[in-house]
Design a protein around this motif. Structure first.
Motif, mmCIF file in Angstrom:
data_model
loop_
_atom_site.group_PDB
_atom_site.id
_atom_site.type_symbol
_atom_site.label_atom_id
_atom_site.label_comp_id
_atom_site.label_asym_id
_atom_site.label_seq_id
_atom_site.Cartn_x
_atom_site.Cartn_y
_atom_site.Cartn_z
ATOM 1 N N ASN A 41 1.177 -1.426 -0.138
ATOM 2 C CA ASN A 41 -0.111 -0.339 -0.091
ATOM 3 C C ASN A 41 0.754 1.906 -0.341
ATOM 4 O O ASN A 41 0.354 2.189 0.159
ATOM 5 C CB ASN A 41 -0.950 0.428 1.115
ATOM 6 N N THR A 42 2.340 1.477 -0.176
ATOM 7 C CA THR A 42 3.050 2.535 -0.243
ATOM 8 C C THR A 42 3.601 2.648 -1.457
ATOM 9 O O THR A 42 4.009 1.375 -2.368
ATOM 10 C CB THR A 42 4.178 2.093 0.465
ATOM 11 N N PRO A 43 3.150 3.487 -2.239
ATOM 12 C CA PRO A 43 3.823 4.239 -3.283
ATOM 13 C C PRO A 43 5.042 4.254 -3.469
ATOM 14 O O PRO A 43 5.552 4.580 -2.214
ATOM 15 C CB PRO A 43 2.666 5.599 -3.893
ATOM 16 N N ILE A 44 6.026 3.566 -4.534
ATOM 17 C CA ILE A 44 7.485 4.201 -4.611
ATOM 18 C C ILE A 44 7.372 3.958 -6.050
ATOM 19 O O ILE A 44 7.569 3.364 -6.893
ATOM 20 C CB ILE A 44 7.878 2.460 -4.216
ATOM 21 N N THR A 45 8.737 5.383 -6.256
ATOM 22 C CA THR A 45 9.599 4.835 -7.636
ATOM 23 C C THR A 45 10.835 4.608 -7.164
ATOM 24 O O THR A 45 11.370 4.562 -6.160
ATOM 25 C CB THR A 45 9.494 6.735 -8.063
ATOM 26 N N VAL A 46 11.264 4.013 -8.349
ATOM 27 C CA VAL A 46 12.288 3.998 -8.562
ATOM 28 C C VAL A 46 12.945 4.104 -9.871
ATOM 29 O O VAL A 46 12.931 3.706 -11.266
ATOM 30 C CB VAL A 46 13.093 2.018 -7.895
ATOM 31 N N MET A 47 14.279 4.936 -9.951
ATOM 32 C CA MET A 47 15.133 5.044 -10.862
ATOM 33 C C MET A 47 16.051 5.331 -11.267
ATOM 34 O O MET A 47 16.901 4.692 -10.413
ATOM 35 C CB MET A 47 14.274 6.514 -10.952
ATOM 36 N N SER A 48 17.210 4.542 -12.224
ATOM 37 C CA SER A 48 18.466 4.646 -12.161
ATOM 38 C C SER A 48 18.792 6.619 -13.159
ATOM 39 O O SER A 48 18.044 6.603 -13.355
ATOM 40 C CB SER A 48 18.654 3.910 -14.012
ATOM 41 N N THR A 49 19.637 6.825 -12.203
ATOM 42 C CA THR A 49 20.525 7.645 -12.556
ATOM 43 C C THR A 49 21.615 8.437 -13.497
ATOM 44 O O THR A 49 21.913 9.178 -14.358
ATOM 45 C CB THR A 49 21.110 8.522 -11.749
ATOM 46 N N GLY A 50 22.233 6.607 -14.015
ATOM 47 C CA GLY A 50 23.761 6.287 -14.473
ATOM 48 C C GLY A 50 24.561 7.208 -13.423
ATOM 49 O O GLY A 50 24.104 7.171 -12.275
ATOM 50 N N MET A 51 26.075 7.222 -13.376
ATOM 51 C CA MET A 51 27.075 7.709 -13.072
ATOM 52 C C MET A 51 27.348 9.044 -13.158
ATOM 53 O O MET A 51 27.628 9.445 -14.185
ATOM 54 C CB MET A 51 28.014 6.279 -13.217
ATOM 55 N N GLY A 52 27.398 9.085 -11.787
ATOM 56 C CA GLY A 52 28.164 10.923 -11.367
ATOM 57 C C GLY A 52 27.178 11.446 -11.166
ATOM 58 O O GLY A 52 25.924 11.686 -11.692
ATOM 59 N N THR A 53 27.477 13.072 -10.611
ATOM 60 C CA THR A 53 27.045 13.768 -9.957
ATOM 61 C C THR A 53 26.577 15.025 -10.797
ATOM 62 O O THR A 53 25.621 15.416 -10.635
ATOM 63 C CB THR A 53 28.227 15.362 -8.955
ATOM 64 N N ASP A 54 26.637 15.128 -12.123
ATOM 65 C CA ASP A 54 26.474 15.515 -13.148
ATOM 66 C C ASP A 54 25.219 14.969 -13.187
ATOM 67 O O ASP A 54 23.967 15.798 -13.574
ATOM 68 C CB ASP A 54 27.194 16.000 -14.341
ATOM 69 N N ASN A 55 24.882 13.834 -13.248
ATOM 70 C CA ASN A 55 23.693 12.771 -13.390
ATOM 71 C C ASN A 55 22.250 13.649 -12.099
ATOM 72 O O ASN A 55 21.257 13.957 -12.630
ATOM 73 C CB ASN A 55 23.448 11.216 -13.663
#
Length: 292
Positions: free
Chosen positions: A68-82
C-alpha cells in the motif's frame, strides 16, 4: 509570478520533464535511485503492482505499489552530473507547475534513498557489508555552483579536513553535507556508518593508477586517516554529496546505503556482490514501507 522560460525549464512535446520524461502523476513521494538501469527492474519486481514504466537514455523509471506504499525506483547513471539533472527534474515535478511554468506556493518534500555500491576506506569494513552515509564529502565541486550554506558542523568538518589532509587548493572546493536524520535513523542499526567521499571519477579521483600518474599520490591514505569528533571517511563512491546537497537545498530528505564491493586498504573485491545487494534492496523496501 515569475514564469520560467522554455530554455531554462525544458519540457518534452507532451509536457513531461525533459530528461526523466515523466509527468507529475508518475512520481511517488518515496523514491529509490540507483546507478544501473538494469537494477530498476530487479527492485520493481518486488512491487505488488507497477503502474508506470518510462525509459529515456540511461534513466529508467518504474512507479508502483508495495504494501500500500507508492514507490518510484529510478536509474540515474553514474556521477554527480547525472544527479544534478535527476534531482532538479524530480523537484520540478512536485514543486513547479509545468503547464504554467511557475513555482508552486506550497512545496512538497520527497524521500530519496540511493542504493549503490562503494569501496570501503577503512580496513575493518568487510567486503559485502552495508554502509550508510552520515555525511557526503563532495570532492566533485557541484554544490559550488549553487547558493548553498553549510551548517556550523559541516564547516567545522571542512576546516578539519583541510588541516588534516592538506588538500590541494587547486582541486575543486570540497563540501560536507549531512544526511536526512529521518532516513539515516532507518538504517543506522543495520549498517556501518560514516562519511562518504564522493569523487568526480572512478580512477584518478579515487586514487587508482593505471597509466597516467596522479598529482595527489597519497589521497586515499589522507582520507583513511581523517578523523574529526569521531567522524571518519568510510567509503568512496560517485553520487552522494550531490544527492545530499541538492536534496537539502530543495527541501527533500536523502540518504545513501551501499554494499561495499571493494575494500581499498584490504585490497579486496567482492567475488559476488549480488546476494548482499539483494538483501540491501529488501531492507530498503521494508524501511520505506514502514516509513509510510
Amino acid at each position: 509570478m515569475h514564469k520560467i522560460e522554455p530554455s531554462e525549464l525544458v519540457l518534452q512535446p507532451d509536457n513531461s520533464i525533459y530528461h526523466l520524461k515523466l509527468h507529475p502523476e508518475q512520481l511517488a513521494k518515496n523514491v529509490i535511485v540507483v546507478g544501473d538501469p538494469g537494477r530498476v527492474e530487479v527492485i520493481s519486481n518486488y512491487f505488488d503492482r507497477i503502474d508506470h514504466k518510462v525509459s529515456n537514455r540511461e534513466i529508467v523509471t518504474h512507479t508502483g505499489i508495495l504494501n500500500n506504499t507508492p514507490i518510484t525506483v529510478m536509474s540515474t547513471g553514474m556521477g554527480t552530473d547525472n544527479i544534478d539533472i535527476v534531482l532538479n527534474e524530480l523537484d520540478a515535478l512536485v514543486n513547479i507547475d509545468l503547464e504554467n511554468r511557475i513555482i508552486k506556493t506550497e512545496k512538497k518534500s520527497l524521500n530519496i534513498i540511493r542504493i549503490g555500491t562503494c569501496g570501503a576506506m577503512q580496513k575493518e569494513i568487510p567486503v559485502n557489508s552495508f554502509v550508510v552515509s552520515s555525511f557526503g564529502l563532495g570532492l566533485d565541486g557541484l554544490m559550488n555552483f549553487y547558493e548553498f550554506e553549510q551548517t556550523d558542523e559541516e564547516n567545522q568538518l571542512l576546516t578539519a579536513f583541510y588541516e588534516q589532509t592538506n588538500y590541494a587548493r587547486t582541486f575543486a572546493q570540497p563540501y560536507f553535507v549531512k544526511a536526512s536524520n529521518q532516513l539515516l535513523d532507518l538504517f543506522k542499526n543495520d549498517c556501518h556508518i560514516g562519511i562518504t567521499a564522493t569523487a568526480p571519477g572512478f580512477y584518478g579521483p579515487q586514487g587508482r593508477v593505471l597509466r597516467v600518474p596522479l598529482k595527489e599520490k597519497q589521497l586515499n591514505e589522507k582520507l583513511n586517516q581523517f578523523n574529526y569528533n569521531n567522524h571518519q571517511i568510510v567509503n568512496f563512491e560517485m553520487e552522494t554529496s550531490a544527492l545530499y546537497g541538492l536534496s537539502r537545498a530543495m527541501g527533500h530528505n536523502a540518504c545513501t546505503v551501499c554494499v561495499a564491493v571493494a575494500n581499498r586498504f584490504a585490497k579486496e573485491f567482492s567475488k559476488d556482490y549480488k546476494p548482499p545487494l539483494k538483501k540491501l534492496i529488501e531492507l530498503t523496501l521494508s524501511k520505506l514501507t514502514e516509513l509510510s
